[in-house]
Design a protein around this motif. Structure first.
Motif, PDB file in Angstrom:
ATOM      1  N   TRP A 105     117.899  68.982 131.440  1.00 35.50           N
ATOM      2  CA  TRP A 105     118.262  67.973 130.441  1.00 35.50           C
ATOM      3  C   TRP A 105     119.783  67.813 130.406  1.00 35.50           C
ATOM      4  O   TRP A 105     120.272  66.677 130.397  1.00 35.50           O
ATOM      5  N   ILE A 106     120.491  68.916 130.397  1.00 34.24           N
ATOM      6  CA  ILE A 106     121.950  68.856 130.380  1.00 34.24           C
ATOM      7  C   ILE A 106     122.481  68.135 131.614  1.00 34.24           C
ATOM      8  O   ILE A 106     123.504  67.441 131.557  1.00 34.24           O
ATOM      9  N   LEU A 107     121.784  68.274 132.724  1.00 35.72           N
ATOM     10  CA  LEU A 107     122.170  67.599 133.955  1.00 35.72           C
ATOM     11  C   LEU A 107     121.654  66.167 134.020  1.00 35.72           C
ATOM     12  O   LEU A 107     121.782  65.514 135.050  1.00 35.72           O
ATOM     13  N   ASN A 108     121.052  65.694 132.918  1.00 34.54           N
ATOM     14  CA  ASN A 108     120.535  64.326 132.838  1.00 34.54           C
ATOM     15  C   ASN A 108     119.385  64.088 133.809  1.00 34.54           C
ATOM     16  O   ASN A 108     119.184  62.957 134.257  1.00 34.54           O
ATOM     17  N   ARG A 109     118.631  65.124 134.096  1.00 40.86           N
ATOM     18  CA  ARG A 109     117.448  64.990 134.951  1.00 40.86           C
ATOM     19  C   ARG A 109     116.245  64.728 134.028  1.00 40.86           C
ATOM     20  O   ARG A 109     115.405  65.585 133.816  1.00 40.86           O
ATOM     21  N   ILE A 110     116.193  63.512 133.521  1.00 38.48           N
ATOM     22  CA  ILE A 110     115.234  63.125 132.484  1.00 38.48           C
ATOM     23  C   ILE A 110     113.932  62.644 133.116  1.00 38.48           C
ATOM     24  O   ILE A 110     113.965  61.890 134.100  1.00 38.48           O
ATOM     25  N   ASN A 111     112.796  63.036 132.523  1.00 41.35           N
ATOM     26  CA  ASN A 111     111.523  62.570 133.061  1.00 41.35           C
ATOM     27  C   ASN A 111     110.815  61.560 132.151  1.00 41.35           C
ATOM     28  O   ASN A 111     109.924  60.847 132.617  1.00 41.35           O
ATOM     29  N   SER A 112     111.201  61.479 130.898  1.00 35.04           N
ATOM     30  CA  SER A 112     110.606  60.477 130.008  1.00 35.04           C
ATOM     31  C   SER A 112     111.643  60.017 128.992  1.00 35.04           C
ATOM     32  O   SER A 112     112.395  60.845 128.479  1.00 35.04           O
ATOM     33  N   TRP A 113     111.612  58.718 128.689  1.00 36.58           N
ATOM     34  CA  TRP A 113     112.512  58.118 127.707  1.00 36.58           C
ATOM     35  C   TRP A 113     111.713  57.410 126.627  1.00 36.58           C
ATOM     36  O   TRP A 113     110.672  56.806 126.919  1.00 36.58           O
ATOM     37  N   GLY A 114     112.238  57.436 125.423  1.00 39.08           N
ATOM     38  CA  GLY A 114     111.714  56.577 124.378  1.00 39.08           C
ATOM     39  C   GLY A 114     112.347  55.201 124.463  1.00 39.08           C
ATOM     40  O   GLY A 114     113.218  54.947 125.304  1.00 39.08           O
ATOM     41  N   GLN A 115     111.910  54.308 123.569  1.00 42.87           N
ATOM     42  CA  GLN A 115     112.374  52.925 123.624  1.00 42.87           C
ATOM     43  C   GLN A 115     113.664  52.712 122.867  1.00 42.87           C
ATOM     44  O   GLN A 115     114.316  51.674 123.017  1.00 42.87           O
ATOM     45  N   GLY A 116     114.050  53.683 122.038  1.00 37.50           N
ATOM     46  CA  GLY A 116     115.304  53.591 121.303  1.00 37.50           C
ATOM     47  C   GLY A 116     115.120  53.119 119.875  1.00 37.50           C
ATOM     48  O   GLY A 116     114.190  52.368 119.567  1.00 37.50           O
ATOM     49  N   THR A 117     116.008  53.584 119.007  1.00 38.86           N
ATOM     50  CA  THR A 117     116.045  53.149 117.613  1.00 38.86           C
ATOM     51  C   THR A 117     117.500  52.930 117.225  1.00 38.86           C
ATOM     52  O   THR A 117     118.377  53.730 117.565  1.00 38.86           O
ATOM     53  N   GLN A 118     117.754  51.830 116.520  1.00 38.12           N
ATOM     54  CA  GLN A 118     119.117  51.448 116.175  1.00 38.12           C
ATOM     55  C   GLN A 118     119.579  52.204 114.930  1.00 38.12           C
ATOM     56  O   GLN A 118     118.875  52.238 113.919  1.00 38.12           O
ATOM     57  N   VAL A 119     120.759  52.792 115.026  1.00 38.25           N
ATOM     58  CA  VAL A 119     121.423  53.401 113.873  1.00 38.25           C
ATOM     59  C   VAL A 119     122.730  52.651 113.656  1.00 38.25           C
ATOM     60  O   VAL A 119     123.545  52.544 114.576  1.00 38.25           O
ATOM     61  N   THR A 120     122.908  52.123 112.460  1.00 39.17           N
ATOM     62  CA  THR A 120     124.124  51.403 112.117  1.00 39.17           C
ATOM     63  C   THR A 120     124.747  52.041 110.883  1.00 39.17           C
ATOM     64  O   THR A 120     124.080  52.170 109.847  1.00 39.17           O
ATOM     65  N   VAL A 121     125.992  52.464 111.014  1.00 43.32           N
ATOM     66  CA  VAL A 121     126.707  53.089 109.903  1.00 43.32           C
ATOM     67  C   VAL A 121     127.828  52.139 109.495  1.00 43.32           C
ATOM     68  O   VAL A 121     128.783  51.935 110.232  1.00 43.32           O
ATOM     69  N   SER A 122     127.669  51.557 108.326  1.00 46.80           N
ATOM     70  CA  SER A 122     128.616  50.538 107.885  1.00 46.80           C
ATOM     71  C   SER A 122     128.565  50.398 106.375  1.00 46.80           C
ATOM     72  O   SER A 122     127.504  50.577 105.762  1.00 46.80           O
ATOM     73  N   SER A 123     129.709  50.080 105.798  1.00 41.62           N
ATOM     74  CA  SER A 123     129.753  49.808 104.369  1.00 41.62           C
ATOM     75  C   SER A 123     129.602  48.322 104.094  1.00 41.62           C
ATOM     76  O   SER A 123     129.592  47.904 102.932  1.00 41.62           O
TER      77      SER A 123
END
Length: 123
Positions: A105-123
């Protein structure tokens, strides 16, 4: 079918908290290292945090140490990323990802990915 599904993203004010979830289906998450990457607009993808599938070792990027905590909910076949004291620079799409072990994992040898979720930090 092997899938990872993230949830828990959203809009939060600076200093606030969010907990991201990554639910696995089609395989047992216990057998894999699991972690989170993020990518902000115009920036390269960044490894944020990972937890081992063997000894519970964890990795945190310097930018999130002391603020984010990764954990597993083995009964739920889910991993979590608790994010506290959020900053505008934490704004990104967060992706969970698995690898056969912590080192890969540290070497970025990834076997599965999720689709992603947006995080927005804003006032």
């Amino acid at each position: 079918q092997v899938t990872l599904v993230e949830s828990g993203g959203g809009l939060v004010q600076p200093g606030g908290s969010l907990r991201l979830s990554c639910a696995a289906s089609g395989f047992t998450l216990d057998y894999y290292a699991i972690g989170w990457f993020r990518q902000a607009p115009g920036k390269e993808r960044e490894a944020v945090s990972c937890i081992s599938n063997t000894d519970g070792s964890t990795y945190y990027a310097d930018s999130v140490k002391g603020r984010f905590t990764i954990s597993r909910g083995n009964a739920e076949n889910t991993a979590y990323l608790q994010m506290n004291s959020l900053k505008p620079e934490d704004t990104a799409v967060y992706y969970c990802a698995t690898a056969m072990n912590f080192g890969l994992w540290i070497l970025n040898r990834i076997n599965s990915w999720g689709q992603g979720t947006q995080v927005t930090v804003s006032s």
